[in-house]
Design a protein around this motif. Structure first.
Motif, PDB file in Angstrom:
ATOM      1  N   SER A  56       2.436   6.079  -2.506  1.00  0.00           N
ATOM      2  CA  SER A  56       3.501   6.906  -2.666  1.00  0.00           C
ATOM      3  C   SER A  56       3.934   7.113  -4.039  1.00  0.00           C
ATOM      4  CB  SER A  56       5.002   6.510  -2.137  1.00  0.00           C
ATOM      5  OG  SER A  56       4.610   6.391  -0.561  1.00  0.00           O
ATOM      6  N   LEU A  57       3.503   6.047  -5.077  1.00  0.00           N
ATOM      7  CA  LEU A  57       4.188   6.123  -6.478  1.00  0.00           C
ATOM      8  C   LEU A  57       2.902   6.931  -7.167  1.00  0.00           C
ATOM      9  CD1 LEU A  57       6.127   5.065  -8.556  1.00  0.00           C
ATOM     10  CD2 LEU A  57       4.525   2.979  -8.865  1.00  0.00           C
ATOM     11  N   VAL A  58       1.612   6.520  -6.598  1.00  0.00           N
ATOM     12  CA  VAL A  58       0.677   7.662  -7.344  1.00  0.00           C
ATOM     13  C   VAL A  58       0.806   9.219  -6.808  1.00  0.00           C
ATOM     14  CG1 VAL A  58      -1.880   8.121  -7.169  1.00  0.00           C
ATOM     15  CG2 VAL A  58      -1.180   5.869  -7.307  1.00  0.00           C
ATOM     16  N   MET A  59       1.295   9.340  -5.708  1.00  0.00           N
ATOM     17  CA  MET A  59       1.417  10.770  -5.159  1.00  0.00           C
ATOM     18  C   MET A  59       2.600  11.435  -6.072  1.00  0.00           C
ATOM     19  SD  MET A  59      -0.863  11.263  -3.114  1.00  0.00           S
ATOM     20  CE  MET A  59      -0.556  12.880  -2.412  1.00  0.00           C
ATOM     21  N   THR A  60       3.708  10.648  -6.344  1.00  0.00           N
ATOM     22  CA  THR A  60       4.768  11.096  -7.077  1.00  0.00           C
ATOM     23  C   THR A  60       4.324  11.207  -8.439  1.00  0.00           C
ATOM     24  OG1 THR A  60       6.251   9.695  -5.644  1.00  0.00           O
ATOM     25  CG2 THR A  60       7.307  10.535  -7.717  1.00  0.00           C
ATOM     26  N   MET A  61       3.540  10.393  -9.030  1.00  0.00           N
ATOM     27  CA  MET A  61       3.130  10.671 -10.497  1.00  0.00           C
ATOM     28  C   MET A  61       2.349  11.950 -10.561  1.00  0.00           C
ATOM     29  SD  MET A  61       1.813   7.020 -11.722  1.00  0.00           S
ATOM     30  CE  MET A  61       2.924   5.643 -12.176  1.00  0.00           C
ATOM     31  N   THR A  62       1.626  12.379  -9.422  1.00  0.00           N
ATOM     32  CA  THR A  62       0.733  13.632  -9.645  1.00  0.00           C
ATOM     33  C   THR A  62       1.523  14.911  -9.440  1.00  0.00           C
ATOM     34  OG1 THR A  62       0.418  13.659  -7.138  1.00  0.00           O
ATOM     35  CG2 THR A  62      -1.100  12.541  -8.702  1.00  0.00           C
ATOM     36  N   ILE A  63       2.821  14.669  -8.865  1.00  0.00           N
ATOM     37  CA  ILE A  63       3.859  15.854  -8.865  1.00  0.00           C
ATOM     38  C   ILE A  63       4.764  15.960  -9.882  1.00  0.00           C
ATOM     39  CG2 ILE A  63       5.788  16.708  -7.266  1.00  0.00           C
ATOM     40  CD1 ILE A  63       4.360  15.262  -5.057  1.00  0.00           C
ATOM     41  N   ILE A  95       0.737  -1.260   0.077  1.00  0.00           N
ATOM     42  CA  ILE A  95      -0.088  -0.057  -0.098  1.00  0.00           C
ATOM     43  C   ILE A  95       0.853   1.285  -0.108  1.00  0.00           C
ATOM     44  CG2 ILE A  95      -1.703   1.422   1.301  1.00  0.00           C
ATOM     45  CD1 ILE A  95      -2.804  -1.311   2.424  1.00  0.00           C
ATOM     46  N   MET A  96       1.919   1.095   0.890  1.00  0.00           N
ATOM     47  CA  MET A  96       2.825   2.170   0.626  1.00  0.00           C
ATOM     48  C   MET A  96       3.484   2.576  -0.584  1.00  0.00           C
ATOM     49  SD  MET A  96       4.280   4.852   2.546  1.00  0.00           S
ATOM     50  CE  MET A  96       4.224   4.533   4.425  1.00  0.00           C
ATOM     51  N   ILE A  97       3.945   1.320  -1.231  1.00  0.00           N
ATOM     52  CA  ILE A  97       4.502   1.582  -2.530  1.00  0.00           C
ATOM     53  C   ILE A  97       3.564   2.375  -3.661  1.00  0.00           C
ATOM     54  CG2 ILE A  97       5.202   0.200  -4.492  1.00  0.00           C
ATOM     55  CD1 ILE A  97       6.776  -1.691  -2.264  1.00  0.00           C
ATOM     56  N   VAL A  98       2.211   1.830  -3.689  1.00  0.00           N
ATOM     57  CA  VAL A  98       1.369   2.164  -4.684  1.00  0.00           C
ATOM     58  C   VAL A  98       0.839   3.535  -4.398  1.00  0.00           C
ATOM     59  CG1 VAL A  98      -0.958   1.742  -5.401  1.00  0.00           C
ATOM     60  CG2 VAL A  98       0.552  -0.067  -5.045  1.00  0.00           C
ATOM     61  N   ILE A 116      11.939   7.535  -0.713  1.00  0.00           N
ATOM     62  CA  ILE A 116      12.463   6.676   0.438  1.00  0.00           C
ATOM     63  C   ILE A 116      11.510   5.918   1.011  1.00  0.00           C
ATOM     64  CG2 ILE A 116      13.570   7.091   3.015  1.00  0.00           C
ATOM     65  CD1 ILE A 116      14.746   9.863   1.938  1.00  0.00           C
ATOM     66  N   GLN A 117      10.359   6.474   1.213  1.00  0.00           N
ATOM     67  CA  GLN A 117       9.319   5.370   1.582  1.00  0.00           C
ATOM     68  C   GLN A 117       9.110   4.154   0.793  1.00  0.00           C
ATOM     69  OE1 GLN A 117       5.707   7.742   1.932  1.00  0.00           O
ATOM     70  NE2 GLN A 117       6.130   8.601   4.135  1.00  0.00           N
ATOM     71  N   ILE A 118       9.249   4.354  -0.566  1.00  0.00           N
ATOM     72  CA  ILE A 118       8.806   3.363  -1.358  1.00  0.00           C
ATOM     73  C   ILE A 118       9.978   2.322  -1.254  1.00  0.00           C
ATOM     74  CG2 ILE A 118       9.139   2.722  -3.788  1.00  0.00           C
ATOM     75  CD1 ILE A 118       7.257   5.284  -4.379  1.00  0.00           C
ATOM     76  N   LEU A 119      11.369   2.924  -1.295  1.00  0.00           N
ATOM     77  CA  LEU A 119      12.588   1.859  -1.024  1.00  0.00           C
ATOM     78  C   LEU A 119      12.462   1.265   0.170  1.00  0.00           C
ATOM     79  CD1 LEU A 119      15.101   4.410  -2.877  1.00  0.00           C
ATOM     80  CD2 LEU A 119      13.965   2.401  -3.897  1.00  0.00           C
ATOM     81  N   SER A 120      12.285   2.129   1.170  1.00  0.00           N
ATOM     82  CA  SER A 120      12.188   1.344   2.656  1.00  0.00           C
ATOM     83  C   SER A 120      11.122   0.235   2.704  1.00  0.00           C
ATOM     84  CB  SER A 120      11.914   2.480   3.713  1.00  0.00           C
ATOM     85  OG  SER A 120      13.029   3.538   3.606  1.00  0.00           O
ATOM     86  N   SER A 121      10.003   0.437   1.746  1.00  0.00           N
ATOM     87  CA  SER A 121       8.881  -0.377   1.985  1.00  0.00           C
ATOM     88  C   SER A 121       9.547  -1.683   1.273  1.00  0.00           C
ATOM     89  CB  SER A 121       7.754  -0.109   1.353  1.00  0.00           C
ATOM     90  OG  SER A 121       7.247   1.009   1.785  1.00  0.00           O
TER      91      SER A 121
END
Length: 577
Positions: A145-152, A140-143, A281-286
């Motif tokens: 965080s990735l979605v939020m990154t795409m929006t930015i 969930i964290m990966i998905v 960092i959240q994605i990689l930590s996950s």
């Protein structure tokens, strides 16, 4: 992990479901926090709007507090679920072992069962607890965080999209390489535990023969193997951290380069770059968490297979649907019985034994070492089942009785006497938990144990240490006989259970049996002729066959083996005098 093991979750399903739910809520808060921070930087700080900064700051604090609350709740639920699951697994394995016959127990060594009840269950517990937390958190964290990154910023999101599967594949490869070494460790743990158990149980023998150095060397050898296997596995797993760190810093550098250029071109704000770095960092930590849990699951998989072996082991002896629960009398019949410890096709320990004992008789059994004396009597209470033929008690095939009913009426004092930690009262009441103090004393008098018990400072409240090592061999035997008598059995079997008492005490025990329990069938295995000389019938066993049956007088005339044993003991004793 194995699906069968999940049946042991039972009453902890609620905690197992709530833990991931709280984890999801915690992740939602953590994903929203960087976005809130970006707003404070890009709007509040850039415009110098203090009111906006305070407002957004309060919201940020609330989010952080909620994330903390959800995290604590998730941890608590996961801990309860993991500990409860382990508790149920231990209960299920221990309960299953209680149903095992001697043959089932022979299949697993004692040390192996101890390892499965301790180390293996701990591995499964830790993997389960971490799984319901981290495996719910990481995807969930990966998905998100990735979605939020795409929006930015899409270019940065594409870097992460490429990095995630590559890094994930490397981490899984590392875990798979380490897995075989972890599996080997558990077999060595069985050997290690067996060595420790053997050494502790035989501590007196080790010291008597001054073999401490030998035992230490043997222990160090096995311990070294466990160390080397763990070291090999941990060396491989150790690559997780440097690979992760290298990837993380490499990705952050690329993001700073792309983000810095975007800030210069004014297509991206500073706060947005900060939030994107946090998301990365959240994605990689996950991913790191996933690899860590994956290693634990692979270790637990080996442990769960070993636990499953015990849970799926079918007890060799089970009650038939219409089991009989009343033993009519102490008649015993062996109808052409043969027995092999290996089952059909194995070497026979007993060969075509045909024997008939009337209720109330006293039967002596004698024979050389390996003549199958103990094997013969162990078939009566169904500690083992016959390979062919039939054993009947009270005229009924023992396989038709309920095991509890049969063993309540066929009381056996085994060759290896065992007392448990607790008072003498508690030990003897194993025969009957509801027995009164007077009943306990009565059976102790019959077993010639009352005298030495009364000499103890605390009498029947004297504590027996583990294994009964604070009483002598003869005292231990008499207490075990008393325990068996308390059951008021129809059949009493003494498997060489008076070998450590003197001949006078032995005679007094047999006299008490004749006078106090005349209706009980008494089977006495002995090495001393004097212990069975006055029996109604004496059975001479040789190589698993009945070599002769009769009274002492009859066997002296007709049986060579008995006559040789008798003369070697009686005449040898006279010569010594």
């Amino acid at each position: 992990m194995n699906r069968k093991l999940f049946q042991s979750i039972r009453e902890f399903k609620k905690e197992s479901i709530l833990a991931p739910i709280f984890v999801i809520l915690e992740v939602l808060m953590e994903v929203l926090i960087p976005l809130q921070m970006a707003k404070i930087i890009d709007v509040g700080i850039q415009n110098g709007d203090l009111a906006y900064i305070v407002k957004m700051g309060l919201i940020l604090v609330i989010m952080a507090m909620l994330a903390l609350y959800f995290g604590v709740k998730a941890g608590k639920m996961a801990a309860q679920a993991g500990a409860g699951y382990a508790k149920n697994l231990r209960h299920d394995i221990f309960y299953k072992v209680q149903q095992f016959s001697f043959k089932n127990i022979d299949r697993f060594s004692t040390s192996s069962l101890v390892t499965r009840l301790t180390t293996d269950i701990t591995n499964v517990q830790m993997a389960y607890m971490m799984s319901i937390r981290l495996l719910a958190r990481a995807p969930i964290m990966i998905v998100l965080s990735l979605v939020m990154t795409m929006t930015i910023n899409m270019p940065i999101a594409l870097i992460l999209l490429v990095t995630i599967p590559v890094l994930g594949g490397v981490l899984i490869l590392i875990a798979k390489k380490a897995h075989p070494h972890f599996i080997q460790v558990f077999d060595e743990y069985d050997i290690l535990n067996n060595t420790v158990q053997e050494n502790v149980n035989a501590a007196r023998v080790v010291k008597a023969y001054v073999r401490e150095d030998h035992e230490i060397k043997k222990f160090h050898g096995i311990s070294k193997i466990v160390y080397e296997l763990f070291t090999k596995a941990e060396k491989i797993v150790a690559w997780n951290s440097p690979v992760m760190q290298f990837t993380m810093y490499g990705v952050v550098l690329l993001m700073v380069m792309i983000g810095g250029r975007s800030i210069v071109l004014q297509t991206m704000e500073t706060g947005e770059l900060t939030s994107v770095i946090i998301y990365a960092i959240q994605i990689l930590s996950s991913l790191m968490m996933v690899s860590f849990v994956f290693v634990m699951i692979m270790i637990a998989e080996a442990s769960s297979d070993r636990i499953k072996e015990v849970l799926e082991e079918e007890p060799e002896m089970q009650d038939v649907p219409d089991a009989i629960h009343e033993v009519p009398n102490g008649d015993i019949d062996f109808d052409h019985v043969s027995f092999s410890y290996a089952g059909e096709g194995g070497n026979l320990a007993l060969k075509d034994v045909d024997l008939h004992i009337r209720s109330g008789q006293t039967i002596g059994i004698i024979g050389g070492t390996g003549s199958a004396k103990s094997t013969l009597v162990q078939l009566i209470p169904r500690l083992y089942d016959v390979t062919s033929g039939c054993v009947r008690v009270g005229g009924i095939d023992v396989r038709k009785y309920g095991l509890e009913a049969l063993r309540d009426q066929v009381s056996m004092v085994l060759q290896k006497n065992v007392l448990f930690s607790g008072t003498i009262y508690e030990n003897i009441r194993w025969g009957d938990r509801d027995a009164s103090d007077e009943e306990v004393r009565r059976v102790c008098r019959l077993a010639q144990a009352d005298g030495f018990v009364q000499d103890f400072p605390h009498g029947y409240d004297t504590m027996i240490v583990q294994g009964g090592n604070n009483v002598s061999g003869g005292q231990k035997q008499r207490l075990c006989i008393a325990r068996a008598l308390l059951k008021k059995p129809k059949v009493l079997i003494l498997d060489d259970s008076t070998s450590a008492v003197d001949t006078k005490t032995d005679a007094l025990i047999r006299k008490a049996f004749r006078e106090e329990i005349p209706d009980t069938t008494k089977i006495i295995i002995a090495q001393r002729v004097s212990s069975i000389e006055d029996a109604d019938q004496i059975i001479v066993l040789d190589d698993g066959r009945i070599n002769g049956i009769g009274t002492s007088e009859e066997l002296l005339k007709t049986n060579t083996i008995y006559r040789e044993v008798y003369e070697s003991q009686v005449k040898g004793g006279e010569n010594n005098e």
